[in-house]
Design an enzyme around this catalytic site. Structure first.
Site, PDB file in Angstrom:
ATOM      1  N   SER A   1      -6.252  -0.919   0.919  1.00 15.74           N
ATOM      2  CA  SER A   1      -7.075   0.270   1.201  1.00 15.74           C
ATOM      3  C   SER A   1      -6.560   1.507   0.478  1.00 15.74           C
ATOM      4  O   SER A   1      -7.344   2.352   0.035  1.00 15.74           O
ATOM      5  CB  SER A   1      -7.091   0.553   2.702  1.00 15.74           C
ATOM      6  OG  SER A   1      -7.818  -0.435   3.364  1.00 15.74           O
TER       7      SER A   1
ATOM      8  N   GLN B   1     -10.452   7.993  -1.167  1.00 11.25           N
ATOM      9  CA  GLN B   1     -11.138   8.967  -2.014  1.00 11.25           C
ATOM     10  C   GLN B   1     -10.819  10.386  -1.593  1.00 11.25           C
ATOM     11  O   GLN B   1     -10.358  11.218  -2.373  1.00 11.25           O
ATOM     12  CB  GLN B   1     -12.659   8.743  -1.930  1.00 11.25           C
ATOM     13  CG  GLN B   1     -13.131   7.405  -2.420  1.00 11.25           C
ATOM     14  CD  GLN B   1     -14.627   7.200  -2.203  1.00 11.25           C
ATOM     15  OE1 GLN B   1     -15.299   7.963  -1.501  1.00 11.25           O
ATOM     16  NE2 GLN B   1     -15.174   6.165  -2.820  1.00 11.25           N
TER      17      GLN B   1
ATOM     18  N   HIS C   1     -14.073   1.012   9.249  1.00 15.52           N
ATOM     19  CA  HIS C   1     -13.294   1.711   8.219  1.00 15.52           C
ATOM     20  C   HIS C   1     -11.806   1.762   8.513  1.00 15.52           C
ATOM     21  O   HIS C   1     -10.981   1.686   7.609  1.00 15.52           O
ATOM     22  CB  HIS C   1     -13.844   3.140   8.127  1.00 15.52           C
ATOM     23  CG  HIS C   1     -13.173   4.019   7.125  1.00 15.52           C
ATOM     24  ND1 HIS C   1     -13.195   3.752   5.773  1.00 15.52           N
ATOM     25  CD2 HIS C   1     -12.474   5.175   7.263  1.00 15.52           C
ATOM     26  CE1 HIS C   1     -12.543   4.704   5.124  1.00 15.52           C
ATOM     27  NE2 HIS C   1     -12.078   5.573   6.004  1.00 15.52           N
TER      28      HIS C   1
ATOM     29  N   ARG D   1      -9.301   8.772  14.661  1.00 16.23           N
ATOM     30  CA  ARG D   1      -8.471   9.380  13.613  1.00 16.23           C
ATOM     31  C   ARG D   1      -9.220  10.503  12.900  1.00 16.23           C
ATOM     32  O   ARG D   1     -10.379  10.332  12.509  1.00 16.23           O
ATOM     33  CB  ARG D   1      -8.083   8.329  12.572  1.00 16.23           C
ATOM     34  CG  ARG D   1      -7.356   8.928  11.379  1.00 16.23           C
ATOM     35  CD  ARG D   1      -6.929   7.875  10.407  1.00 16.23           C
ATOM     36  NE  ARG D   1      -8.026   7.257   9.712  1.00 16.23           N
ATOM     37  CZ  ARG D   1      -8.509   7.667   8.546  1.00 16.23           C
ATOM     38  NH1 ARG D   1      -8.013   8.733   7.940  1.00 16.23           N
ATOM     39  NH2 ARG D   1      -9.503   7.009   7.970  1.00 16.23           N
TER      40      ARG D   1
ATOM     41  N   ALA E   1       2.024   2.865   2.434  1.00 19.05           N
ATOM     42  CA  ALA E   1       3.106   2.763   3.426  1.00 19.05           C
ATOM     43  C   ALA E   1       4.245   1.903   2.894  1.00 19.05           C
ATOM     44  O   ALA E   1       5.418   2.277   2.996  1.00 19.05           O
ATOM     45  CB  ALA E   1       2.554   2.172   4.723  1.00 19.05           C
TER      46      ALA E   1
ATOM     47  N   GLY F   1       0.842  -1.186   0.000  1.00 22.47           N
ATOM     48  CA  GLY F   1       0.000   0.000   0.000  1.00 22.47           C
ATOM     49  C   GLY F   1       0.881   1.240   0.000  1.00 22.47           C
ATOM     50  O   GLY F   1       2.094   1.159  -0.256  1.00 22.47           O
TER      51      GLY F   1
ATOM     52  N   ASP G   1      -3.391  -9.006   9.424  1.00 20.75           N
ATOM     53  CA  ASP G   1      -2.279  -9.982   9.402  1.00 20.75           C
ATOM     54  C   ASP G   1      -1.038  -9.466  10.136  1.00 20.75           C
ATOM     55  O   ASP G   1      -0.419 -10.199  10.914  1.00 20.75           O
ATOM     56  CB  ASP G   1      -1.876 -10.334   7.957  1.00 20.75           C
ATOM     57  CG  ASP G   1      -2.979 -11.046   7.196  1.00 20.75           C
ATOM     58  OD1 ASP G   1      -4.089 -11.175   7.740  1.00 20.75           O
ATOM     59  OD2 ASP G   1      -2.730 -11.470   6.059  1.00 20.75           O
TER      60      ASP G   1
END
Ligand code: FAD
Ligand code: SIN
Length: 519
Positions: free
Chosen positions: A43, A48, A337, A372, A17, A15, A209
């Protein structure tokens, strides 16, 4: 044993990261990036709304810091937050350097807002910010000869010897064999755990995971009770996990009951732009009190052409489902989310196991506290990927000449009982949704704990005797992560941010993190 792949740095996850970490590492280092699905899946690709940064002369670092602390109900770590916020404008420049073209108006960024932000500071690429970031970071990674990208490789467990990490055992999904990746440094960038819940905005990769692997390896896991529920996912039988961005509310969209009546004024003076925990609880309450299946988000008062150019992805997906966003309100419901907790790290992304780092949603850097703030996650991925890479570039490396324990599959056989996996998987997600959801109480949490503990026992027994498959890896991780979420929720004796417990409705003066380690 035979070592199948050997790298200076192994990155588990591709991703924002993982890819950003890879391209920031010194080109002198050999880097392997593995993804359990296609490289772009995760993700990050679906983000968006945008990425937050102080880019407007009327805004300030102090304001971004204060908003982040307030949205996180004062549980966030101020040093980490300050670090992230101050690095944010540079993170935007780094993304631009990689090719991301943020939406602009005239000669300035088209900055928008979302819940909790007191200034317009969300930079975006229309409503496909994540897609643009991922495509450009991947293109950049492919230019680096030292980076090897490997898709369809699912990490099973970290290799930890004398409390140091030396890589991971990985399932090659093409051959169904477990192979050994040995590495001098390992970065977990596996994303969050929102698939623990029946309804989620996340893609299938978010099965916790990295959190479960780190837990098994002995790392501290912090604040897992704070699962963020996004208030507005599309409610439609064919719209699996489709998010309706908070930036619609940033641009004025209204939440309505089926009767067309507004309701956010009953909950918060910031109305639709209150932080997510408040909006999600308000919707949940209206649905439960009135027995509605969903509420509605109305944007139809905006100009149709403007909507199409500002929100092309949402317009297109809704249109495929027969909904004209410029003419009718969208049916929406909250869904899991974001995982605010995770593997404890410092500002350099180091975990408490030498040679093991964690970056992105898998990590707990302390920037989100109990909730967050919107668009701070992509920012966290980019900023901490950079500090992680910098730390690795400047550090010394252990040699890999010692013995790596052999993966032992001598006592397992292929399963004839795959129905068990499907059943337990569904059971966990249902328990988490019904018992550990937006509004919690002690009875439901205790009941969930009892059930999830039992499921963990069954999964462990299954794992001992059957050959590892991707489904089994994910089930084991979901079960363990869910247990950590429930344990964390039970140990917090207050309501704060995303964790709302009817039996402890007040917020305590003391601000404490919940830390879980394997006993
Ligand atoms: P991910 O992007 O989820 O990537 C995880 C990677 O790990 C994948 O490559 C996956 O294959 C791999 N992986 C997982 N397990 C294994 C394993 N066992 N072995 C090998 N590989 C593995 N945040 C914002 O700041 N702004 C937004 O606008 C925004 N919008 C969002 C919209 C949606 C629909 C969603 C779901 C999230 C959104 N978020 C947003 C949150 C943000 O996108 C994520 O928190 C962030 O992208 C996570 O990035 P990551 O790199 O940590 O993980
Ligand atoms: C959204 O666009 O609503 C998601 C933003 C986020 O999760 O930060």
């Amino acid at each position: 044993m035979s070592i199948d792949f050997q790298f200076d740095v192994l990155i588990i996850g591709s991703g924002a990261a993982g890819l950003m970490s890879a391209i920031q590492l010194s080109e002198k280092l050999s880097v392997g990036v593995i993804a359990k699905d296609k490289i772009l899946e995760g993700s990050s690709y679906y983000a968006q709304g945008g990425i937050s940064a102080v880019l407007n002369p009327d805004d300030s670092f102090e304001s971004h810091i204060t908003d982040t602390i307030n949205t996180g109900f004062h549980l966030g770590n101020e040093n980490s937050i300050r670090f992230m916020v101050e690095q944010a404008p540079k993170a935007i420049k780094d993304l631009e350097k990689a090719g991301v073209k943020f939406s602009i108006i005239g000669n300035r960024y088209d900055l928008t807002t979302e819940g909790g932000h007191s200034s317009n500071r969300v930079a975006h690429v229309a409503d496909k910010t994540g897609q643009s970031i991922q495509i450009n970071l991947l293109a950049e990674a492919k230019k680096h000869k030292n980076i090897k990208l490997l898709e369809e490789f699912a990490a099973v467990d970290l290799i930890v010897n004398e409390k140091r990490c030396y890589g991971a055992y990985v399932l090659d999904k093409n051959t169904q064999e477990i192979i050994t990746f040995s590495s001098k440094k390992t970065i977990l960038a596996t994303g969050g755990a929102s698939k623990s819940y029946l309804y989620t905005s996340n893609p299938d990769t978010s099965t916790g995971d990295g959190i479960a692997m780190a837990y098994r390896a002995g790392c501290e896991i912090t604040n897992m009770e704070f699962t963020q529920f996004h208030p507005t996912c599309l409610f439609h039988p064919h719209a699996k996990s489709f998010l309706i961005s908070e930036t619609l509310r940033g641009e004025g969209a209204k939440l309505l009951l089926p009767s067309g009546e507004e309701f956010m004024h009953k909950y918060d003076e910031r109305l639709e732009l209150a932080p997510r925990d408040i909006v999600a609880r308000a919707i949940d309450n209206e649905m439960k009190v009135h027995g509605f299946d969903c509420v509605y988000l109305d944007f139809s008062f905006k100009d149709a052409e403007w909507i199409k150019s500002r929100f092309p992805t949402i317009t297109k997906r809704c249109s495929e489902l027969g909904i004209d966003i410029s003419k009718e309100a969208l049916p929406v419901v909250p869904a899991a989310h974001y995982t605010c907790g995770g593997v404890s790290t410092n500002i350099d992304a180091q975990t408490d196991i030498p040679n093991l780092y964690a970056v992105g949603e898998v990590a707990h850097t302390g920037v989100h506290g109990a909730n967050r703030m919107a668009s701070n996650s992509l920012l966290e991925c980019i900023v901490f990927a950079k500090s992680c890479a910098k730390h690795i570039n400047n550090s010394s490396f252990d040699d890999l000449s010692h013995e790596i324990p052999q993966w032992d599959d001598s006592r397992v056989a292929p399963s004839q009982e795959k129905v068990v996996i499907a059943h337990l998987w569904h059971e966990i997600r249902l328990i988490m949704w019904n018992f550990v959801g937006i509004v919690r109480n002690n009875n439901r949490l205790k009941s969930a704990y009892f059930k999830i503990k039992q499921i963990n026992k069954e999964v462990d027994e299954y794992y001992q005797v059957y050959t590892v498959t991707e489904d089994l890896i994910e089930l084991r991780n979901l079960a363990q992560t869910s247990k950590i979420i429930v344990e964390s929720a039970l140990s917090r004796k207050e309501s704060r941010g995303l964790h709302f417990n009817q039996d402890f409705p007040n917020q305590l003066k003391e601000k404490e993190n919940t830390v879980i380690t394997k006993s």
